[in-house]
Scaffold this motif. Structure first.
Motif, short mmCIF file in Angstrom:
data_model
loop_
_atom_site.label_atom_id
_atom_site.label_comp_id
_atom_site.label_asym_id
_atom_site.label_seq_id
_atom_site.Cartn_x
_atom_site.Cartn_y
_atom_site.Cartn_z
N LEU A 1 -9.57 2.97 -2.90
CA LEU A 1 -8.53 3.48 -3.69
C LEU A 1 -7.85 2.38 -4.28
CD1 LEU A 1 -7.10 6.28 -1.29
CD2 LEU A 1 -8.76 6.41 -3.29
N GLN A 2 -7.78 1.07 -3.65
CA GLN A 2 -6.82 -0.01 -4.21
C GLN A 2 -7.31 -0.72 -5.51
OE1 GLN A 2 -4.61 -2.80 -1.73
NE2 GLN A 2 -5.24 -1.28 0.08
N GLU B 1 0.77 -1.25 0.00
CA GLU B 1 0.05 -0.15 0.05
C GLU B 1 1.01 1.19 -0.28
OE1 GLU B 1 -3.05 -0.12 2.86
OE2 GLU B 1 -3.87 -1.81 2.47
N TYR C 1 0.52 4.02 -3.06
CA TYR C 1 0.08 5.46 -3.18
C TYR C 1 1.21 6.49 -3.22
CZ TYR C 1 -4.06 3.25 -0.49
OH TYR C 1 -5.08 2.63 -0.23
N HIS D 1 1.76 7.47 -6.75
CA HIS D 1 0.91 8.39 -7.59
C HIS D 1 1.78 9.83 -7.50
CE1 HIS D 1 -2.04 5.19 -7.18
NE2 HIS D 1 -2.67 5.84 -8.07
#
Length: 726
Positions: free
Chosen positions: A382-383, A291, A295, A298
């Motif tokens: 989000l994932q 994770e 993140y 991005h």
């Protein structure tokens, strides 16, 4: 009547062969044109760091093309942007024509062994398993970067005394500053190609016969090279500023534009974003803290924006092609992911794996081993995670299936949600991107196909077997002998083999496929006496607003992609030229004022996104309407769920009914307990003039198979690898 029918059949076969011949000629012509254009593009990279380019070529190009319409951008766009976009458009037509060719003609031909040695694998510690072809092109890229570096060093060191005098530095200080500059310029070579491997729907990758999953390693190589050079570039500049008492330069934004056309703060922010991304890409961090890796990656958006502000318009046009194609692909993915798709059922396996079955448009076709990215908001908003598509678009025209095995917190939570009784009578909201896969597959070219898998690596093998089931039952094409060698942790994981047949398989159907299975249970020495839990099928009731999975650009997606690339680029050129002629030139003929340069850079970024957004949205909405017409003809629930209550049920009856086709599919099945497969024996004993060795599993397993194929003990082995754990 029979004679008439036979004549008609012969005429149709002759016409199809003629069409196939014309398509082959057209595709060969496209390849030849693309190779010539690409060689010219590489030549421009070689010429750019020389006096010849700046003193002779650029003035000549500007004079001949009247590029005052675009300013300095004109010759750069012509030399560095247009060639790659032109190849991308040709790649769209090339792939589209390839799909029109007879599948048998493409797939059933035997492997050409003339250049087999170039595809032999080798294991290099820093690169992993690579072929001679990959090593050759990687070496050519390194040579290009070294030439670019050395040519610019020679260019600047010839004028080093003049540079030192203009800055008031000593000669060695000026050399240090020029070294820092040239290292940064060399990093631009890697950055230019960085986005090509991660463009999932890339026509260039399809042109080369690659998929985005198979190209991730190239992105990693380029990313490491780019960040190493940019880090050295930034570090050397900080050292230079410290040695010359100019650390205040680090806080300057616009003041140096009148001399070197760079913004220092933008460059430092760009490097900071890059270092954060780079620090989370190391395998141990990426795998244990996915994770965090996901993140922070991005930050590439800020990285690119600050990079453009740091370097200005000149380097926008040099790195534009790869970024341009990536933005098109990313925006189309965004549009597709805004829709909720129709999830109709799930099969829950005792080994904590789930097969999700979606409704799909009949017009959607995809190749074997394709992957699809899945987002389930109830698990994580989000994932997005990629999974192999195990279904076959011809064998299962209305259904698309993916298999998800518990191997992390996200998959564990999904398994709990799907398998819990509370989810039975409810709809599960799902969004997807894809599917994405190689343009063609060539498994039929082998006499024998040995498929070696470990753990969840069996999912691509399931997709291949289902594809060959269709080939063997529907087409006049001999399928290879299949040997499936799978390793599992315990007996419950054998239930993964029940997925070899689709849920829609009819009990009366038999399959003409020669399949042998050898399963190895590594953590159990004997067969357990207790029976494993049965497979459960859970049916969902989707909302009417949920849509079947369809291609974002419809049936003619490659032609639409060619239209988007060309039309958006034309819009960009037109508006950019109008802006230059009617706003920039009236303000300042030389276009070098600080406020205008900053404003024009920001405007150019906006214009690129605007032209892509307008054309991509128009194409997407048009095809969405076409897909909606087909959706109206599909009932809210698939036919195979009619009359069933939406509840969990055991698959004992289904499995009994499926036993006949399953037995006709699997010729022999052996289960070995407490041992691992002897890969050397299995591969070397495989019969046939061409034996495909396909492996998907842990890194060590891939390396072992590659070592056997490259050992020279057998000349008939052809190595292929599928990896999801870079």
């Amino acid at each position: 009547m029979k004679n008439m029918e036979q004549k008609e059949e012969k005429m149709s076969e002759r016409a199809s062969h003629q069409n196939a011949g014309l398509i082959k000629i057209a595709r060969a012509s496209m390849v030849g044109i693309s190779v010539m254009v690409f060689l010219g593009y590489i030549m421009m990279w070689c010429i750019m760091p020389t006096d010849t380019y700046y003193n002779k070529w650029v003035p000549h190009i500007m004079a001949d093309t009247n590029s005052t319409y675009f300013g300095l951008q004109g010759p750069i766009i012509l030399d560095f942007t247009f060639p790659i976009l032109f190849i991308a458009v040709l790649g769209c037509f090339y792939t589209y024509l390839g799909k029109r060719m007879d599948a048998n003609e493409v797939s059933c031909c035997k492997t050409n062994d003339s250049f087999k040695f170039l595809k032999k694998p080798m294991i290099i510690k820093a690169l992993g398993v690579v072929t001679w072809i990959e090593l050759f092109f990687f070496g050519m890229f390194i040579l290009l970067t070294l030439w670019y570096f050395s040519a610019y060093m020679h260019f600047w060191y010839e004028k080093i005394s003049m540079v030192a005098m203009s800055r008031g530095d000593k000669v060695w200080q000026a050399k240090l500053e020029r070294l820092a500059l040239v290292i940064g310029l060399a990093g631009n070579v890697a950055l230019t190609f960085l986005f090509v491997p991660v463009t999932r729907g890339s026509s260039i990758l399809a042109f080369l016969g690659l998929s985005s999953e198979a190209s991730i390693k190239y992105h990693m190589w380029l990313g490491n090279i780019a960040m190493a050079l940019f880090t050295a570039h930034g570090t050397l500049y900080i050292i230079y500023w410290g040695l010359t008492d100019r650390l205040s330069e680090m806080l300057k934004w616009d003041e140096t534009w009148d001399q070197t056309y760079v913004n220092n703060i933008a460059g430092e922010l760009c490097l900071l974003c890059g270092l954060i991304m780079w620090s989370t890409t190391f395998p141990r961090i990426r795998r244990t803290m996915f994770e965090l890796f996901y993140y922070t990656h991005h930050l590439y958006i800020l990285f690119i924006i600050f990079y453009i502000l740091h370097k200005g318009l000149f380097f926008i046009c040099i790195m534009l092609p790869g970024m341009y194609l990536f933005v098109i692909d990313r925006f189309l993915r965004f549009l597709q992911s805004r829709q909720n798709v129709r999830l109709v059922s799930a099969r829950v396996l005792p080994c904590e794996a789930v097969e999700l079955n979606f409704s799909k448009s009949r017009a959607l076709e995809y190749t074997t081993t394709s992957t699809m990215f899945v987002n389930i908001p109830i698990v994580s908003k989000l994932q997005w995670h990629p999974f192999t598509v195990v279904s076959n678009s011809s064998l299962e025209p209305d259904t698309l299936s993916v298999v998800i095995k518990c191997e992390g917190s996200w998959t564990k939570k999904l398994y709990d949600v799907v398998s819990s009784p509370s989810s039975i009578d409810h709809r599960l909201q799902v969004a997807v991107e894809g599917p994405y896969g190689p343009p063609t597959t060539h498994f039929l070219r082998h006499d024998t196909l040995v498929m070696i898998s470990g753990g969840s690596g069996i999912t691509p093998m399931i997709s291949i077997i289902r594809d060959l089931i269709f080939m063997s039952s529907e087409q006049k094409c001999k399928t290879p002998k299949l040997v499936l060698v799978s390793t599992f942790k315990n007996t419950s994981h054998l239930s993964m083999l029940d997925l070899l047949l689709p849920l829609s398989s009819t009990p009366s159907k038999s399959y003409n496929l020669d399949l042998e299975i050898e399963a190895y249970i590594t953590r159990e020495n004997t067969q357990p006496t207790e029976k494993s839990e049965p497979i459960r099928t859970i049916h969902f009731k989707p909302l009417p607003s949920d849509i079947p999975i369809a291609s974002s650009l419809g049936r003619y997606s490659w032609l639409w992609l060619a239209a988007i690339i060309s039309s958006s680029f034309i819009i960009f050129l037109l508006i950019s030229g109008i802006y230059t002629n009617y706003y920039i030139y009236p303000k300042d003929l030389n276009m070098m004022r600080i406020d205008l340069m900053t404003r024009r850079t920001v405007f150019t970024i906006f214009l690129i996104f605007f032209s892509i957004a307008v054309t991509s949205t128009a194409a997407f909405l048009w095809n969405k309407k076409q897909n909606a017409r087909e959706t109206k003809q599909i009932q809210d629930l698939d036919e195979w769920t009619k009359g069933k209550s939406f509840s969990a049920q055991n698959d004992n009856a289904d499995r009994e009914l499926e036993s006949l086709p399953y037995q006709s599919l699997v010729k022999t099945m052996k289960v070995h307990y407490g041992s691992r497969p002897d890969l050397n024996r299995i591969l070397l004993e495989a019969k046939g003039s061409s034996v495909g060795a396909l492996v998907c599993g842990p890194k060590q397993m891939r390396h072992d198979v590659a070592a056997i194929c490259s050992s020279g003990l057998a000349d008939n082995l052809h190595f292929e690898s599928i990896s999801f754990s870079w």
